[in-house]
Design a protein around this motif. Structure first.
Motif, PDB file in Angstrom:
ATOM      1  N   VAL A 143      15.258   2.948  -0.339  1.00  0.00           N
ATOM      2  CA  VAL A 143      14.316   2.660   0.262  1.00  0.00           C
ATOM      3  C   VAL A 143      13.136   2.157  -0.937  1.00  0.00           C
ATOM      4  O   VAL A 143      12.473   1.212  -0.779  1.00  0.00           O
ATOM      5  CB  VAL A 143      13.598   3.419   1.176  1.00  0.00           C
ATOM      6  N   ALA A 144      12.891   3.227  -1.846  1.00  0.00           N
ATOM      7  CA  ALA A 144      11.776   2.955  -2.785  1.00  0.00           C
ATOM      8  C   ALA A 144      11.996   1.817  -3.542  1.00  0.00           C
ATOM      9  O   ALA A 144      11.205   1.031  -3.934  1.00  0.00           O
ATOM     10  CB  ALA A 144      11.741   4.306  -3.732  1.00  0.00           C
ATOM     11  N   HIS A 145      13.506   1.659  -3.807  1.00  0.00           N
ATOM     12  CA  HIS A 145      14.090   0.619  -4.608  1.00  0.00           C
ATOM     13  C   HIS A 145      13.703  -0.947  -3.978  1.00  0.00           C
ATOM     14  O   HIS A 145      13.319  -1.950  -4.543  1.00  0.00           O
ATOM     15  CB  HIS A 145      15.372   0.615  -5.170  1.00  0.00           C
ATOM     16  N   HIS A 146      13.894  -0.753  -2.678  1.00  0.00           N
ATOM     17  CA  HIS A 146      13.923  -2.323  -1.866  1.00  0.00           C
ATOM     18  C   HIS A 146      12.486  -2.464  -1.840  1.00  0.00           C
ATOM     19  O   HIS A 146      12.123  -3.886  -1.944  1.00  0.00           O
ATOM     20  CB  HIS A 146      14.516  -1.944  -0.632  1.00  0.00           C
ATOM     21  N   LEU A 147      11.404  -1.549  -1.646  1.00  0.00           N
ATOM     22  CA  LEU A 147      10.067  -1.741  -1.545  1.00  0.00           C
ATOM     23  C   LEU A 147       9.465  -2.444  -3.006  1.00  0.00           C
ATOM     24  O   LEU A 147       8.853  -3.487  -2.723  1.00  0.00           O
ATOM     25  CB  LEU A 147       9.232  -0.421  -1.143  1.00  0.00           C
ATOM     26  N   LEU A 148      10.020  -1.792  -3.961  1.00  0.00           N
ATOM     27  CA  LEU A 148       9.572  -2.247  -5.162  1.00  0.00           C
ATOM     28  C   LEU A 148      10.042  -3.684  -5.563  1.00  0.00           C
ATOM     29  O   LEU A 148       9.387  -4.658  -5.989  1.00  0.00           O
ATOM     30  CB  LEU A 148       9.931  -1.290  -6.467  1.00  0.00           C
TER      31      LEU A 148
ATOM     32  N   ASN B 111       0.884  -1.216  -0.112  1.00  0.00           N
ATOM     33  CA  ASN B 111       0.043   0.017   0.037  1.00  0.00           C
ATOM     34  C   ASN B 111       1.052   1.348   0.194  1.00  0.00           C
ATOM     35  O   ASN B 111       1.806   1.605   0.911  1.00  0.00           O
ATOM     36  CB  ASN B 111      -0.908   0.033   1.288  1.00  0.00           C
ATOM     37  N   GLU B 112       0.899   2.153  -0.982  1.00  0.00           N
ATOM     38  CA  GLU B 112       1.518   3.315  -1.103  1.00  0.00           C
ATOM     39  C   GLU B 112       2.953   3.489  -0.738  1.00  0.00           C
ATOM     40  O   GLU B 112       3.129   3.956   0.390  1.00  0.00           O
ATOM     41  CB  GLU B 112       0.638   4.329  -0.129  1.00  0.00           C
ATOM     42  N   PRO B 113       3.782   2.676  -1.422  1.00  0.00           N
ATOM     43  CA  PRO B 113       5.137   2.713  -0.917  1.00  0.00           C
ATOM     44  C   PRO B 113       5.900   4.303  -0.986  1.00  0.00           C
ATOM     45  O   PRO B 113       6.737   4.538  -0.226  1.00  0.00           O
ATOM     46  CB  PRO B 113       5.745   1.856  -2.247  1.00  0.00           C
ATOM     47  N   TRP B 114       4.845   5.106  -1.997  1.00  0.00           N
ATOM     48  CA  TRP B 114       5.546   6.382  -1.613  1.00  0.00           C
ATOM     49  C   TRP B 114       5.655   6.908  -0.300  1.00  0.00           C
ATOM     50  O   TRP B 114       6.398   7.759   0.133  1.00  0.00           O
ATOM     51  CB  TRP B 114       4.837   7.375  -2.638  1.00  0.00           C
ATOM     52  N   VAL B 115       4.610   6.576   0.345  1.00  0.00           N
ATOM     53  CA  VAL B 115       4.185   7.200   1.816  1.00  0.00           C
ATOM     54  C   VAL B 115       5.421   6.717   2.670  1.00  0.00           C
ATOM     55  O   VAL B 115       5.949   7.567   3.549  1.00  0.00           O
ATOM     56  CB  VAL B 115       3.098   7.004   2.438  1.00  0.00           C
ATOM     57  N   THR B 116       5.662   5.419   2.702  1.00  0.00           N
ATOM     58  CA  THR B 116       6.712   4.640   3.443  1.00  0.00           C
ATOM     59  C   THR B 116       8.000   5.247   3.244  1.00  0.00           C
ATOM     60  O   THR B 116       8.778   5.899   4.062  1.00  0.00           O
ATOM     61  CB  THR B 116       6.710   3.145   3.341  1.00  0.00           C
ATOM     62  N   THR B 117       8.219   5.606   1.748  1.00  0.00           N
ATOM     63  CA  THR B 117       9.504   6.381   1.519  1.00  0.00           C
ATOM     64  C   THR B 117       9.728   7.582   2.074  1.00  0.00           C
ATOM     65  O   THR B 117      10.664   8.239   2.635  1.00  0.00           O
ATOM     66  CB  THR B 117       9.536   6.227  -0.167  1.00  0.00           C
ATOM     67  N   VAL B 118       8.686   8.482   1.569  1.00  0.00           N
ATOM     68  CA  VAL B 118       8.782   9.950   1.685  1.00  0.00           C
ATOM     69  C   VAL B 118       8.305  10.375   3.200  1.00  0.00           C
ATOM     70  O   VAL B 118       9.125  11.067   3.903  1.00  0.00           O
ATOM     71  CB  VAL B 118       8.038  10.761   0.890  1.00  0.00           C
ATOM     72  N   ALA B 119       7.123   9.981   3.561  1.00  0.00           N
ATOM     73  CA  ALA B 119       6.740  10.203   4.987  1.00  0.00           C
ATOM     74  C   ALA B 119       7.592   9.705   6.134  1.00  0.00           C
ATOM     75  O   ALA B 119       7.957  10.354   6.896  1.00  0.00           O
ATOM     76  CB  ALA B 119       5.395   9.917   5.106  1.00  0.00           C
ATOM     77  N   GLY B 120       8.287   8.386   5.669  1.00  0.00           N
ATOM     78  CA  GLY B 120       8.820   7.526   6.800  1.00  0.00           C
ATOM     79  C   GLY B 120      10.245   7.950   6.774  1.00  0.00           C
ATOM     80  O   GLY B 120      10.848   7.695   7.914  1.00  0.00           O
TER      81      GLY B 120
END
Ligand SMILES: OC[C@H]1NNC[C@@H](O)[C@@H]1O
Ligand SMILES: [Ca+2]
Length: 446
Positions: free
Chosen positions: A195-200, A167-176
């Motif tokens: 972080v974004a790369h590992h989520l993806l 759900n919303e990897p952008w939020v984990t990356t940017v907000a987190g």
């Protein structure tokens, strides 16, 4: 309203959505391990009013009552997320069977009530034990995620046939990891691309594993916004491009084209030492659908002081929700048309759409006309998208219940069902009754 039901296809999946940390509570029960949100919400100053998810909607103990309420409202699709630390208290290794049992019972309860589950594997509640090993900054986490996903596919995959990896990897990356306003509360822009790369990567690994195990459908949910320039000035057009890369193509491009948008390098430069050979092919796994969470469009003006080189512009007279987000249903149509033409005929599911407004209980009722109007306008916009050729297969209201709205705690109510947090009483709001009537008309018509 009747005319509206004719504009959706027969098998359209109308539903409601929730997420584990936001509704379950029971954070120390049945072997659940700590998540990064337990740690973050218990860190003074992070959450409004010092709220935590310790109890939330007490859904862990009220699951049967809540599923029954969905059934009474005629809801036939339910999106929920699984709490990774209930399944693997340490993130990997020792499984917790009582954690799996909860979701097993939830799934059986849903199927008994003829409600189709749509399961999100990750809705932000990373096991704290993995955060202590670097969390999403550590490439290993992607592989622990795959092992967690395989365990859940194995347990529920005979009855659950619709899956969302993230759900919303952008939020984990940017907000987190950049803004620090979400768990794990880091302000390290230089780790964001990793972080974004590992989520993806973890998304790709889970999809690849599912293809060997399951016969159902799997996708990813992204929070996306149409981006409009505040003026036709060159600088505002540049702001639009960079903001679009930062919010949208950063995740859409790798998932659907196996590349990162070069515009992003202007705002988040990185040395690609963390991208291994084959990663992007793995990330670009074919999907059965794209989950889209839509709330509002972004109108932007140039502002080099912002990370995306853009600031949001809210027009003085435009309506906003209590989150301060503009109410603009046409933005949903614009967004879906763009996705359809830029990324091919991928089926779309609106995995979240809804609005927070101040709710008042009057004689045991909540006359939330603004929320009801917001929802109906977005159903109309969705019908417009379908009529313009976008293959939309479902729509889930965020949210079924009022719940823990992250850094804003319980101050923001998105539910179509009101929760009195003192008594845990559920009260169906007028918007929930309207949704129920709409669904009844839809199923009668089809
Ligand atoms: O802010 C409203 C919702 N947005 N998408 C993710 C959910 O967890 C939020 O509650
Ligand atoms: Ca590009």
């Amino acid at each position: 309203m009747t005319s509206l039901v004719k504009r959706f296809p027969r098998h359209f999946a109308w539903g409601v959505a929730t997420a584990s940390y936001q509704i379950e509570g029971a954070v120390n029960e049945d072997g659940r391990g700590a998540s990064i949100w337990d740690v973050f919400s218990h860190t003074p100053g992070k959450i409004l009013h010092g709220d935590t998810g310790d109890i939330a909607c007490d859904h862990y103990h009220r699951m049967r009552e809540d599923v029954n309420l969905m059934s009474q409202l005629g809801i036939s699709n339910y999106r929920f997320s699984i709490s990774w630390p209930r399944i693997f208290p340490m993130g990997y290794g020792q499984k917790n069977s009582r954690g799996l049992d909860f979701y097993d019972q939830l799934t059986d309860q849903l199927l008994q009530e003829n409600i189709e589950p749509l399961v999100t594997l990750y809705h932000w509640d990373l096991p704290q034990a993995l955060q202590e090993k670097g969390g999403w900054i550590n490439r290993d986490t992607a592989f622990y995620f795959r092992d967690y996903a395989v365990t859940v596919f194995d347990k529920l995959g005979d009855r659950v046939h619709n899956w969302i990896t993230h759900n919303e990897p952008w939020v984990t990356t940017v907000a987190g990891h950049i803004q620090g306003r979400h768990a794990p509360g880091l302000k390290q822009p230089n780790v964001a691309r990793k972080v974004a790369h590992h989520l993806l990567l973890s998304h790709g690994l889970a999809v690849e594993s599912y293809r060997d195990m399951g016969k159902g459908r799997i996708g990813i949910t992204l929070n996306l916004h149409p981006v409009y320039p505040a003026s036709s000035r060159e600088e505002d057009l540049t702001a639009q491009q960079l903001h679009d890369a930062f919010h949208n193509t950063w995740f859409l491009d790798p998932v659907f084209t196996g590349t990162y948008p070069e515009e992003l390098d202007e705002i988040l430069p990185f040395d690609n030492d963390f991208i291994a050979e084959g990663d992007l092919n793995l990330i670009q796994q074919p999907l059965d659908f794209l989950g889209v969470n839509y709330y509002a469009p972004h109108r932007v003006r140039w502002n080099p002081d912002e990370i995306s080189h853009a600031s949001l512009v809210i027009l003085p007279e435009e309506p906003i929700t209590s989150m301060g987000w503009p109410v603009d249903a046409k933005g949903l149509t614009d967004l879906l048309i763009r996705i359809h033409y830029d990324y091919g005929p991928i089926p779309i599911i609106i995995t979240e759409n809804g609005a927070a407004y101040e709710d008042v209980v009057e004689d045991g009722q909540i006359h939330d006309a603004l929320r009801q109007h917001y929802l109906e306008m977005h159903w109309d916009a969705l019908a417009n998208s379908i009529e313009q050729g976008v293959p939309v297969h479902g729509y889930y209201v965020w949210s079924f219940l009022d719940n823990f709205e992250w850094a804003l705690g319980y101050s923001k109510r998105f539910g179509i069902v009101y929760v009195d947090y003192l008594t845990q009483q559920r009260i169906v709001k007028d918007s929930g009754l309207a949704y129920s009537r709409f669904l009844r008309e839809f199923y009668e018509y089809h």
